[in-house]
Design an enzyme around this catalytic site. Structure first.
Site, PDB file in Angstrom:
ATOM      1  CD  GLN A  99       2.047   1.943  -5.062  1.00 29.47           C
ATOM      2  OE1 GLN A  99       2.939   2.745  -5.305  1.00 29.47           O
ATOM      3  NE2 GLN A  99       1.128   2.165  -4.142  1.00 29.47           N
ATOM      4  CG  HIS A 119      -2.815  -1.398  -7.382  1.00 25.47           C
ATOM      5  ND1 HIS A 119      -2.409  -0.103  -7.107  1.00 25.47           N
ATOM      6  CD2 HIS A 119      -2.869  -2.024  -6.182  1.00 25.47           C
ATOM      7  CE1 HIS A 119      -2.222   0.038  -5.805  1.00 25.47           C
ATOM      8  NE2 HIS A 119      -2.492  -1.117  -5.226  1.00 25.47           N
ATOM      9  CB  SER A 203       5.685   4.865  -4.683  1.00 23.60           C
ATOM     10  OG  SER A 203       4.601   4.608  -3.802  1.00 23.60           O
ATOM     11  CB  SER A 204       3.234   9.412  -2.304  1.00 26.26           C
ATOM     12  OG  SER A 204       2.070   8.619  -2.485  1.00 26.26           O
TER      13      SER A 204
END
EC number: 2.3.1.286
Length: 270
Positions: A99, A119, A203-204
């Site tokens: 990301q 992204h 990463s959440s």
């Protein structure tokens, strides 16, 4: 790209060393190993994450501004980035989905064919027509004259065109409201469907559509083994085979050291 949903708070992990050993055993025997990284892998390079205690969105929600420790141009890959590269060199890594837009995975030595940047990349421009990527210097993009070149910005007379097809050049960064890159998403999904071990780092897993890739990996038959390395809880914690709540750099270093030992023992048994 959509707004993040609510995430959770960090915790500690008293069983970290055993989990590191278990994770190494899974990775060493993986047939199709896929990594997925978020902003948390780059915090040790001085780049703030988003939902950590000092994260950009965490501070924003508190009415505060993030104080970036270092610029993206001078940030260096850390031990976590290099550990993943070592898995590439061992022939285990089949794909790295990230990301992040900070360019640290490419700078660490990850091969472009093994990297999906969901992204975009803050250091790269791309052609809106043929999807070819360029660094700014190669195509003569002067940011003082032409700005960042986001998709939503108006075309400035004289700005560079694609050398291949004369298409419009824009920043490769995917901002909120921009369409996600279809080619990259397709590659990420294809490998997620093949994965037998899927490792999420930093990463959440709270941003769609990114979290659909680990979701696909664990919901298929047979399900992939899911390894989470993250300072804080995620919506996937109950689904994880192994969840290590720790900083990524030291953790990945230890895992890869054990993976290397396992492979050496396998190839050269006593």
């Amino acid at each position: 790209m959509t707004e993040p949903i609510q995430c959770f708070t960090p915790n500690s992990d008293p069983n970290k060393e055993q989990k590191i050993a278990d994770a190494a055993a899974l990775i060493a025997t993986a047939k199709h190993l896929v990594f997925f990284t978020g902003a948390g892998i780059s915090t040790e390079s001085g780049i703030p994450d988003f939902r950590g205690p000092e994260g950009v969105w965490t501070l924003r929600d508190q009415g505060k501004k993030s104080k970036r420790k270092i610029s993206l141009a001078t940030a260096q890959p850390n031990s976590g980035h290099f550990a993943i590269r070592q898995l590439q060199e061992l022939g285990l890594l089949k794909l790295l989905i990230t990301q992040n837009t900070d360019n640290l995975h490419p700078r660490s030595g990850i091969h472009p064919d093994l990297l999906v940047q969901l992204h975009g990349n803050s250091m790269l421009m791309k052609c809106l027509n043929c999807n070819t990527f360029y660094d700014r210097k190669t195509i003569g993009w002067d940011m003082k004259k032409f700005g960042k070149g986001y998709r939503s910005q108006k075309i400035i007379p004289g700005q560079p065109r694609c050398p291949k097809c004369l298409g419009r050049i824009i920043s490769s960064i995917i901002n909120f409201g921009d369409p996600m890159p279809e080619d990259e998403m397709d590659i990420a999904m294809e490998h997620s469907e093949k994965a037998d071990v899927f490792v999420v780092v930093g990463s959440s897993l709270c941003v769609a559509p990114a979290y659909h890739y680990p979701e696909e990996a664990i919901n298929k038959i047979p399900a992939a083994k899911l390894i989470l390395i993250n300072l804080g809880e995620t919506p996937f914690d109950d689904c994880a085979t192994i969840h290590i709540s720790a900083k990524s750099g030291e953790t990945l270093e230890k895992i890869v050291t054990k993976v290397t030992s396992i492979l050496k023992e396998r190839d050269h048994p006593k």
